[in-house]
Design an enzyme around this catalytic site. Structure first.
Site, PDB file in Angstrom:
ATOM      1  N   GLN A   1      30.124  53.845  41.726  1.00  0.00           N
ATOM      2  CA  GLN A   1      30.937  54.132  42.907  1.00  0.00           C
ATOM      3  C   GLN A   1      30.790  55.584  43.342  1.00  0.00           C
ATOM      4  OE1 GLN A   1      35.116  54.475  42.115  1.00  0.00           O
ATOM      5  NE2 GLN A   1      35.702  53.487  44.034  1.00  0.00           N
TER       6      GLN A   1
ATOM      7  N   GLU B   1      42.645  43.568  44.917  1.00  0.00           N
ATOM      8  CA  GLU B   1      41.833  43.368  43.716  1.00  0.00           C
ATOM      9  C   GLU B   1      42.001  44.486  42.693  1.00  0.00           C
ATOM     10  OE1 GLU B   1      39.562  41.180  41.373  1.00  0.00           O
ATOM     11  OE2 GLU B   1      39.862  40.553  43.430  1.00  0.00           O
TER      12      GLU B   1
END
Lengths: 395, 342, 395, 342
Positions: free
Chosen positions: A126, A244
């Site tokens: 990420q 999520e």
């Protein structure tokens, strides 16, 4: 409200337990238990075992390999995984990029990337944070400038977890310099083999290597690697932030840590004394047990509430704040339980470490320090409290 | 005077970058800095004039260790203090220690034991057998003072490093310690009945560690306040967040209290209240130091999670100092015992 | 630093102790110890005894009856007074109005009011707070309109402590409606016998009557009762807020409360068990003891620092925050120590109260609730923290 | 269903102004409200169908008491619960109690004793001698269930109020209690070996009090949030202060945890884990309730110090509820014992 599990749920638990016994490598489990660093291979093997069983991405749509679990099944899986000292799955592909592709990606993007996530071809990391811009994405400086069919990307990312193993990175990049700072951000997928991508390790407080800096210098990225529209990156980032949050409360990990600490505290020392008979220690542990038992119910309640509301909302902030509090308290107590024997620096100099305390406790102090990150990353405690104050209290 | 020159020396010679290297690799400290500390009299300040020093009072100990803590100095001054205190109590010569000619370390507690009555090392015919665990400053020590058990009594012995097996390692918060394994090691008896002297050395050590924590807290607070002023988020310094302001002020208040209890304990050294006051002190400093450490990390955010940031090393020391010579709970038990005694 | 007392200081302590033994009424001391309400007469008698001894207003200039005590003497006096269960002196005349008159009053005002404070002729109370305006004096609504040689005052004051006994009230009043809200405030002395002054009791959380509302309706106040210039009230209020915080840490009271609680906890119950042998209780008490012992030094340190700096500054905020924390923790533990026997409502219905627990503990729960005020009044904890953040940290 | 109608009834008939009067003066509750509660079946919900009720499970108890707590209702439902549980265990008729024909109160602990093994009341030839202290709902009760000691065993007896000396008083948080003095009072033996039944009643009572606290916390929080929004200082609502926002959010989180542990304890009633789970519950609720009370007062400021402000009465109840049937420390000891047992 019925808090007992159905026979079907109990059967599922048995299935998961059998899977962990058969398919989780004991060496990997020992490393997890002892807080040692996992190799890339350890993580890949566990990933592959889950993939083979069809349990790798339970919350994906069935068409893409999802398992269609209920929240309770998810909870049971998490409990059993923690109980078996399974590694935590690297979330960047399965739990972060995938939901973004389902919601914002093109069909081609889904068809290309998702199978490669499942079968382990691509390891993702990420690229959100930058030096000087943490929770405040408005300060994002990495720029992507359109040049024909490519973007030319320049900038620096940081806190890139396990970036040293990754094949791909999804990045927030600035595609528009003027206007409101949050408007000109885009979500871009970058192949880390592209020239100009350089990964440098960051050494952490306890000495470990888990996160990295990623330098991007004139990196050419095909325009087709843009997810969503240009300048839609802020919307995607916000979506991911509230959606999520996989096993956000970490109840399984805490349960495992509690059991292990209790076992240690009940074990007689050479003098015959037991730590658990120290009333001050017992009181600390009992307070945490109470918080943890409550947390288990809070987790079920809020997960169910979030599920029925469509997407987890402010509940996830409560789970994160309190879940982290319980885990950090357990880490604190585990270190404290060792007294001065917690001090040796985990290193290869000497297995003096292993010589002083059992291997599964030698990393207690390191884990305590490393887990201070939990109240900082993924939206710090302070950010979570700001969110809750606004959303729940209207303050 | 000593405090000022000590602080100056440490500011010059113990900068964070150097420390991050020397504190984690053998010999786990800087021999040059050690020599400079000895030369300026930092060890002499720990012993009174009758025994070759020029200090030795509670306030002298607190002054030296507060300066060491503020600079996060990994030099093995704590073992020197413990050893000097024991040598003086035994009527032995502390001169070579104070002059820096011999480095001493003290072997007290043993594997998985944390109380004096759990010591199992035995002395038999001038030979010691046992294993001392996490001996601070053990790597590179020339001599070990070893506490052994003889029935209900504790005895004190001196062992040459060459007669012991020494397994050195770094501590997670920097500095060196060692396992010291004694297998019928030849030893010189210093005191046959050393219980009171050992407790006195533990008291002095706990006071020293509390003062070191105090120095560390002040620096960690200063680093945090600086960071709150400089780091900007959402267009303003993060220190403009009232929630952080209030939490920082609470640290100021607690550190003021920690300073007060160090003063109290220092003033009670040598009185009948020594042990209980020191326990109050170590308890409170342990409690406050961890809070300061955790808040300093939290308010710095991610940067405090890195090895490169000095605040991360202060935080580690502040937390781990509590585990040395009795943690906050251990000392609270001693305070409680005073309340329960009629 | 030398923490021991000099022989002179010890001699002074003996003097104070003798005074308390001889001149403090045992009935009054018993009431203080038992948390019972003091009558006006009780307070006046103690006031008169101190006046006779020349100890009523130790920090006043000697010319007006001050005692010229050092900070340490003041500290010793406070300790001994608490030890003897002496009443807390009503501060409004001696410790609040007097410093204002010394600094801002005219010679006539000093000559008239100060002797009357000393000899007990005038009992003063304070008219600062108004409904809807607590720490925020900008919202002050009571108006004083000039009419020849008088002001006509209309408005309402609240939280007026012991206003039911008072002869005079010093008030902040609004004398200018326009401009910045804090600019148009004046400091006015009002004789409570003036027509239009009405005092109504406020019943407090624990049932007691200690504070009042004061209604002011067309009250005519001579212009000569103005202290300082017109519209100088805000300056005076700020002066009082940072100056002359008498015994702000309350160390003497806390010491007394600690000793009394320890005695109770060591006393065997009928079953032979002692509360102090419960490790959870002992740990609570020990933690407070440590905080209190540190507080005693903090108090000495900061009082001395404040003294050498001329006037107590930010140190007084630290003393207030932590001093109140210790006192409230002791009140909490004293109530807790009684278990269910803390429950009876203090009333005249029944001396069932006295029948269940010793008289000096019957008020423990009431005192706990009443003392929650300590972190609210005189600049709440929150206000103190704002002040400290600004002054000490520059945040 | 019952929860809704109960809440409606209490909203209509138990407004704060009324409560402030009736809760502090004899008979320390409102006989009309009591009759209405009985009529709507609030007592029947506490007992199972086999014994004349229509509930009796952990969740039934929690539901009723959460509603009572939210409305700060001073009616003596707790003594009714304790008594009904004991009558059922003894095989006695709970019918008159459930129908509101007889009011019962239970005499458990004695002056300066807080544990079952400190009970000293004796039964001799059908007569009881002893003194029961702080008997909840004692004022106006028709019958007392009295726990006496017979060697190591506890026995349970019924005494008519007319055969005891009853000294009634209000509690500082409202509602009535009494000293019940028995001087060879004629008594009817209900159970010769009542230890388990008494512990079960204490568990049910502790669950009920926890649920009551939960209801009270939710209301206190709501009052506080309203106040933070409405009250302005320095030109803006005080709720705009980030420090207060964060503290309020912490209360939300803790109350969510308190609700969870009440659910857990309710679900464990009747299982082997009943007692320990209830202790977890009472411990956590006691701890959280006091924090909520103190923060509600602090954030309201001065107004919360007055009798007229409903929040002051909620705060008193929330703090004092901890002292009933074992405080946070008492129950933590029981949780600790479970960890210590092998």
């Amino acid at each position: 409200m019925d808090l007992s599990f159905t026979p079907e749920e109990e059967a599922f638990r048995a299935e998961v337990r059998a899977f962990m016994a058969d398919d989780l490598s004991p060496e990997t489990a020992a490393k997890v238990r002892e807080g040692r660093t996992l190799s890339k291979r350890d993580m890949e093997d566990y990933h592959a075992a889950l993939y083979a069983r069809g349990w790798l991405a339970p919350s994906w749509p069935a068409a893409y390999g999802g398992a269609g679990w209920t929240p309770v099944q998810k909870h049971i899986f998490d409990e059993e995984a923690a109980r078996a000292s399974a590694p935590r799955l690297v979330p960047f592909g399965i739990a972060m990029l995938a939901p973004v592709l389902f919601k914002f990606g093109t069909q081609e993007q889904r068809d290309y990337y998702l199978p490669r996530i499942l079968d382990g071809t691509d390891w993702w990391c990420q690229g959100y944070s930058e030096p000087g811009a943490g929770s405040d994405l408005a300060g994002l400086k990495t720029r992507a400038v359109r040049d024909g069919d490519h973007y030319i990307v320049n900038g620096q990312k940081t806190w890139t977890t396990l970036g040293q193993h990754a094949d791909w990175i999804f990045c927030l990049v600035r595609t528009k310099a003027d206007g409101k700072p949050q408007e000109g951000i885009s979500f871009l997928l970058i192949d880390m083999k592209t020239p100009g991508v350089e990964v440098r390790p960051i050494r952490l407080i306890e000495g470990g290597h888990e996160v990295n800096e990623v330098f991007l210098t004139d990196v050419r990225v095909p325009v087709g690697n843009l997810v969503g529209g240009e300048n839609q990156g802020w919307t995607i980032a916000k979506y991911l932030l509230t959606h999520e949050r996989n096993n956000i409360a970490g109840v399984g990990f805490s349960t495992q840590a509690f059991e292990s600490l209790l076992t240690h505290a009940r074990h007689p020392r050479r003098s015959g004394r037991r730590l658990i008979d120290d009333p001050l220690f017992a009181a600390r542990l009992a307070r945490i047990e109470v918080d943890l038992e409550a947390m288990k119910i809070t987790n079920l309640r809020l997960v169910v509430a979030g599920q029925s509301a469509g997407a987890p909302g402010v509940e996830s902030s409560i789970l994160k704040i309190k879940g982290v509090e319980v885990r950090q308290a357990l880490n604190d107590l585990a270190r404290r339980a060792l007294g001065p024997a917690a001090a040796p620096f985990p290193s290869e100099d000497l297995d003096g470490n292993a010589a002083i305390v059992p291997a599964d406790q030698a990393g207690n102090a390191a884990e305590y320090f490393n887990n201070r990150k939990m109240s900082i990353y993924g939206g710090s405690n302070e950010i979570q409290k700001n969110i809750l104050a606004k959303a729940m209290l209207g303050l | 005077m000593l405090a000022d020159s000590l602080s100056r020396l440490l500011a010059d010679r113990c900068d964070p970058a150097l420390r991050m290297k020397v504190a984690y690799a053998a010999p786990y400290h800087s021999p040059e800095l050690w020599a400079a500390l000895v030369e300026m009299g930092a060890l002499h300040a720990l012993v009174d004039e009758d025994h070759g020093g020029f200090g030795g009072a509670g306030f002298d100990i607190a002054t030296v260790f507060e300066a060491l803590g503020a600079a996060l100095c990994p030099e093995p001054v704590l073992p020197a203090l413990l050893a000097a205190r024991l040598l003086v109590a035994a009527g032995a010569d502390a001169g070579p220690l104070l002059a820096g000619d011999l480095r001493y370390a003290v072997g007290l507690f043993e594997m998985d034991g944390t109380a004096l009555d759990e010591i199992e090392t035995t002395a038999d015919g001038g030979r010691l057998t046992g294993r001392k665990s996490v001996v601070y400053g053990g790597p590179g020590a020339d001599r070990f003072l070893i506490v052994a058990r003889d029935g209900a009594r504790l005895s004190l012995h001196e062992v040459a490093a060459s007669d012991a097996q020494v397994l050195p390692y770094a501590m997670i918060d920097g500095g060196g310690a060692a396992e010291v394994i004694l297998d019928a090691a030849p030893a010189r008896l210093l005191m046959a009945d050393a219980g009171a002297a050992v407790q006195d050395a533990l008291d002095a050590g706990a006071l020293a560690l509390s003062a070191e924590a105090l120095g560390g807290m002040e620096t960690a607070l200063a680093l945090t306040v600086d960071y709150l002023k400089q780091r900007r988020q959402f267009g303003r310094p993060i220190g403009s967040n009232q929630a952080l302001q209030h939490r920082t002020v609470e640290l100021v208040t607690e550190i003021a209290q920690a300073r007060s209890i160090v003063i109290l304990a220092a003033s009670r050294m040598g009185t009948a209240d020594q042990s209980r006051s020191v326990s109050m002190c170590k308890h409170l400093c342990g409690r406050v130091a961890q809070r300061v450490a955790e808040e300093a990390i939290q308010m710095h955010g991610g940067i405090a999670m890195t090895w490169e940031a000095p605040v991360s090393h202060y935080a580690k020391r502040l937390v781990m100092i509590d585990a040395q010579l009795g943690d906050a709970d251990h000392h609270l038990h001693r305070v409680m015992a005073g309340l329960q005694a009629v």
